[in-house]
Design an enzyme around this catalytic site. Structure first.
Site, mmCIF file in Angstrom:
data_model
loop_
_atom_site.group_PDB
_atom_site.id
_atom_site.type_symbol
_atom_site.label_atom_id
_atom_site.label_comp_id
_atom_site.label_asym_id
_atom_site.label_seq_id
_atom_site.Cartn_x
_atom_site.Cartn_y
_atom_site.Cartn_z
ATOM 1 N N LYS A 22 0.727 -1.450 0.038
ATOM 2 C CA LYS A 22 -0.103 0.023 -0.105
ATOM 3 C C LYS A 22 0.908 1.211 0.028
ATOM 4 O O LYS A 22 1.408 1.652 1.138
ATOM 5 C CB LYS A 22 -0.824 -0.065 1.232
ATOM 6 C CG LYS A 22 -2.272 0.773 1.213
ATOM 7 C CD LYS A 22 -2.261 2.101 0.898
ATOM 8 C CE LYS A 22 -2.018 3.112 2.110
ATOM 9 N NZ LYS A 22 -2.033 4.450 1.636
ATOM 10 N N GLU A 77 9.205 1.640 11.459
ATOM 11 C CA GLU A 77 10.229 2.543 11.085
ATOM 12 C C GLU A 77 9.522 3.888 11.193
ATOM 13 O O GLU A 77 8.711 4.368 10.095
ATOM 14 C CB GLU A 77 10.966 2.164 9.746
ATOM 15 C CG GLU A 77 11.590 0.896 9.711
ATOM 16 C CD GLU A 77 12.946 0.805 10.481
ATOM 17 O OE1 GLU A 77 13.364 1.693 10.945
ATOM 18 O OE2 GLU A 77 13.114 -0.517 10.551
ATOM 19 N N CYS A 119 14.057 10.701 7.484
ATOM 20 C CA CYS A 119 13.604 10.376 8.862
ATOM 21 C C CYS A 119 14.767 10.612 9.745
ATOM 22 O O CYS A 119 14.572 10.888 10.878
ATOM 23 C CB CYS A 119 13.159 9.023 8.940
ATOM 24 S SG CYS A 119 14.065 7.678 8.106
ATOM 25 N N GLU A 167 9.613 16.412 15.176
ATOM 26 C CA GLU A 167 10.257 16.294 13.686
ATOM 27 C C GLU A 167 9.352 17.557 12.770
ATOM 28 O O GLU A 167 8.333 17.401 12.884
ATOM 29 C CB GLU A 167 9.670 14.830 13.239
ATOM 30 C CG GLU A 167 10.250 14.608 11.968
ATOM 31 C CD GLU A 167 10.000 13.012 11.699
ATOM 32 O OE1 GLU A 167 8.697 12.737 11.700
ATOM 33 O OE2 GLU A 167 10.843 12.325 11.100
HETATM 34 P P1 NAP Z 1 2.125 8.428 7.683
HETATM 35 O O1 NAP Z 1 1.054 9.428 7.609
HETATM 36 O O2 NAP Z 1 2.330 7.727 9.021
HETATM 37 O O3 NAP Z 1 1.937 7.484 6.561
HETATM 38 C C1 NAP Z 1 2.376 6.155 6.199
HETATM 39 C C2 NAP Z 1 1.886 5.222 5.431
HETATM 40 O O4 NAP Z 1 0.632 4.669 6.344
HETATM 41 C C3 NAP Z 1 1.093 5.952 4.235
HETATM 42 O O5 NAP Z 1 0.880 4.702 3.128
HETATM 43 C C4 NAP Z 1 -0.371 6.126 4.742
HETATM 44 O O6 NAP Z 1 -1.340 6.346 3.970
HETATM 45 C C5 NAP Z 1 -0.414 4.865 5.709
HETATM 46 N N1 NAP Z 1 -1.499 5.179 6.701
HETATM 47 C C6 NAP Z 1 -2.047 6.398 7.296
HETATM 48 N N2 NAP Z 1 -2.703 5.875 8.337
HETATM 49 C C7 NAP Z 1 -2.788 4.676 8.538
HETATM 50 C C8 NAP Z 1 -3.502 3.820 9.356
HETATM 51 N N3 NAP Z 1 -4.200 4.054 10.380
HETATM 52 N N4 NAP Z 1 -3.288 2.401 9.236
HETATM 53 C C9 NAP Z 1 -2.427 2.015 8.409
HETATM 54 N N5 NAP Z 1 -1.691 2.748 7.388
HETATM 55 C C10 NAP Z 1 -1.859 4.028 7.516
HETATM 56 O O7 NAP Z 1 3.581 9.123 7.326
HETATM 57 P P2 NAP Z 1 3.883 9.949 5.904
HETATM 58 O O8 NAP Z 1 3.495 11.286 6.426
HETATM 59 O O9 NAP Z 1 3.624 9.337 4.691
HETATM 60 O O10 NAP Z 1 5.579 9.946 5.951
HETATM 61 C C11 NAP Z 1 6.281 10.896 6.889
HETATM 62 C C12 NAP Z 1 6.824 10.037 8.263
HETATM 63 O O11 NAP Z 1 7.409 9.039 7.774
HETATM 64 C C13 NAP Z 1 7.765 10.792 9.134
HETATM 65 O O12 NAP Z 1 7.525 10.988 10.356
HETATM 66 C C14 NAP Z 1 9.078 10.284 8.822
HETATM 67 O O13 NAP Z 1 10.069 10.336 9.595
HETATM 68 C C15 NAP Z 1 8.646 8.449 8.789
HETATM 69 N N6 NAP Z 1 9.581 7.954 8.076
HETATM 70 C C16 NAP Z 1 10.448 7.229 8.583
HETATM 71 C C17 NAP Z 1 11.655 6.423 8.136
HETATM 72 C C18 NAP Z 1 12.279 5.378 8.981
HETATM 73 O O14 NAP Z 1 12.995 4.581 8.322
HETATM 74 N N7 NAP Z 1 12.320 5.389 10.236
HETATM 75 C C19 NAP Z 1 11.668 6.502 6.795
HETATM 76 C C20 NAP Z 1 11.075 7.700 6.110
HETATM 77 C C21 NAP Z 1 10.079 8.279 6.643
HETATM 78 P P3 NAP Z 1 -1.798 7.764 3.079
HETATM 79 O O15 NAP Z 1 -0.502 8.275 2.491
HETATM 80 O O16 NAP Z 1 -2.839 7.278 2.113
HETATM 81 O O17 NAP Z 1 -2.367 8.561 4.310
#
Ligand code: NAP
Ligand code: MG
Length: 503
Positions: A195, A269, A303, A405
């Site tokens: 997804k 992650e 991240c 962040e």
């Molecule tokens: P996000 O809002 O948490 O979304 C990540 C993924 O989860 C998207 O595909 C999102 O779909 C989906 N999602 C949203 N709500 C969900 C739920 N309740 N259940 C299951 N899946 C759900 O994160 P983002 O805004 O895309 O990305 C930024 C974040 O990622 C930052 O906090 C960053 O630090 C973190 N990150 C961490 C790493 C690491 O390796 N530690 C690497 C890169 C990024 P939709 O897009 O359709 O909402």
């Protein structure tokens, strides 16, 4: 940057993008029309121009994708093939993916604004992850035979694939953060449902194409686009055996709750707020050359980057001048221009969130040493989500910008007196993902790095290594990716006890 005034649509219409509008999901090895008629646009964050679209999958689409993966796992040949044969498919996929580097990079850049200088390496990086995990096939080739310590019997320890995996990725590195899950899952013999994030739903199709050309059996890899709500349904679907998620800490916590209730294995992650400790003997030439990559990579949307810069009182002004000079000299503009270092934020919401963080910092008394506002750009980029690269100084540890962040092109500078205080400041966050120590004496810098409470730390540079575990402590996540440790998450163990064979 192209001449100002260029029409937005001309800019994109002329590009060699093989996929713009899609109405399908990938199930049973073919792109199949989605059941859902709801659609979501794909928007270029540099111009606000909508250039593509995908289905917002519904529960029927999700059900089709999960059933396909379930059948391929329960009855298909992939989990039953020799690991070396699966590794051969991964190697062929790596070769195919490299041939798709250009359309993949353009698609990624037009989805999330990542400058092509960065996205241009996406296919090569993903290919090297596939090839790295292929080298781990020998770990799976044979069962361990372990004599019982009492000498009474022996046990065959088998490493079985864990099953059908849900892979949920964020938008910031839409290829890498899928492949780092997909490659170990596939090597292990799992089947998957991917997804992608809503902002980046198209670039993942190049991975599917490469794997299909490499001969992966139908049903092993499935893709359904849709919202976070669909991601939640996927996490909870009864036919899912394991969840691998990269994204925000907030969503990660929700997923952990669901998986806790279901007793479903999960790796997370999550976010970070890492520090760069600049030691008093740091070489500012080294700091200058590593700064952007280790603290502002991908317009600050990475991240593990060290966005809190901890600077000794004794050299504060000199180091701040180096930081401001380096950030100010990095060009911001059209992410399709290979010279661009800073692109737009990936979405309007992201831009607004970054600007709100900066406003909060001002209100709490931080000093804006560089930037601080939305960037004014020539047309067609005036409609894009550009935030000026920003350096905030006089930041104290209790300010929100020192703890949360920001995920934008914003650095915070905090002062310290002695090294103990620097380490204490570095560890004074809820997160524990990355970090970097700049120091002239690398032995001393390494000792400081050892005191940083986080999953990864660099000394005078930061670079991940496919062969080494990457993961976060505390609010930065659960479990690790990369390395043999990252493969374990996709395995389940089985001990078969038997009488000892006579020699
Ligand atoms: P996000 O809002 O948490 O979304 C990540 C993924 O989860 C998207 O595909 C999102 O779909 C989906 N999602 C949203 N709500 C969900 C739920 N309740 N259940 C299951 N899946 C759900 O994160 P983002 O805004 O895309 O990305 C930024 C974040 O990622 C930052 O906090 C960053 O630090 C973190 N990150 C961490 C790493 C690491 O390796 N530690 C690497 C890169 C990024 P939709 O897009 O359709 O909402
Ligand atoms: Mg989000």
């Amino acid at each position: 940057m192209p001449p100002s005034g260029i029409a937005t649509s001309d800019r994109i219409d002329s590009l060699p993008l093989p996929i713009r509008h899609a109405d399908d999901i990938f199930v049973d090895g073919v792109w199949t029309p989605a059941d859902s008629s709801e659609r979501r646009g794909v928007i270029d964050p540099a111009t606000a121009h909508e250039w593509g679209s995908v289905p917002i999958g519904n529960s029927a689409d999700l059900g089709a994708a999960v059933s396909s993966a379930r059948r391929a796992f329960d009855r298909g040949r992939w989990p039953r093939m020799a690991p070396s044969e699966r590794a051969a498919v991964l190697r062929r996929a790596a070769d195919r993916l490299e041939l798709l580097a250009q359309p993949l990079a353009l698609t990624n850049t037009l989805e999330n604004g990542t400058p092509v200088a960065e996205s241009g390496g996406g296919a090569t990086n993903a290919a090297s992850i596939f090839r790295y995990f292929a080298t781990l096939a020998p770990l799976l080739e044979s069962d361990d035979v372990r004599p019982a310590p009492a000498g009474t019997h022996e046990t065959l320890v088998r490493r079985d694939p864990i099953g059908v995996c849900a892979l949920i990725a964020p938008w910031n590195f839409p290829i890498n953060l899928v492949v780092v899950k997909l490659a170990p899952a596939l090597l292990a013999g799992c089947t998957v449902v991917i997804k992608p994030a809503s902002l980046t739903p198209l670039s993942v199709r190049f991975i599917v194409q490469a794997l299909t050309e490499a001969g992966i059996p139908p049903g092993v890899v499935n893709v359904v686009t849709g919202s976070g709500e669909l991601g939640d349904q996927l996490v909870r679907h009864p036919d899912i055996d394991k969840v691998a998620f990269t994204g925000s800490t907030e969503v990660g916590r929700k997923i952990a709750r669901q998986c806790g209730e279901l007793l479903r294995p999960v790796t997370l992650e999550l976010g970070g707020k890492s520090s760069a400790i600049v030691l008093p003997d740091a070489d500012l030439g080294v700091l200058r050359s590593a700064l952007i990559r280790s603290t502002l990579r991908n317009t600050g949307q990475t991240c593990y980057i060290s966005t809190r810069i901890l600077v000794p009182d004794s050299r504060h002004d000199e180091i701040v001048a180096t930081i401001v000079g380096t950030v100010a000299a990095a060009p911001q503009g059209d992410p399709l221009d290979p010279a661009t270092v800073f692109g737009p934020s990936a979405s309007v919401a992201q831009k607004e969130s970054v600007l709100a963080h900066i406003a909060g910092a001002r209100a709490q008394g931080a000093h804006v040493a560089l930037g601080g506002d939305a960037a004014s750009m020539p047309a067609p980029f005036s409609a894009g989500n550009f935030v000026e690269p920003t350096v905030l100084t006089q930041v104290s540890r209790d300010m929100s910008v020192a703890r949360e962040e920001i995920f934008g092109p914003v650095l915070t500078v905090l002062r310290y007196g002695d090294v103990d205080e620097a380490v204490d400041l570095a560890n004074a966050t809820e997160f524990g993902l990355g970090g970097i120590v700049f120091g002239g004496d690398e032995t001393v810098a390494l000792q400081v790095a050892e005191r940083v409470d986080s999953g990864s730390v660099g000394v005078n540079f930061f670079a991940s290594n496919h062969a080494a575990p990457f993961g976060g402590r505390r609010d930065s996540g659960l479990g690790v990716e990369y390395g043999p440790e990252g493969l374990h998450a996709y395995l389940t163990y089985k001990s078969i006890h038997r009488r000892r064979r006579k020699a």
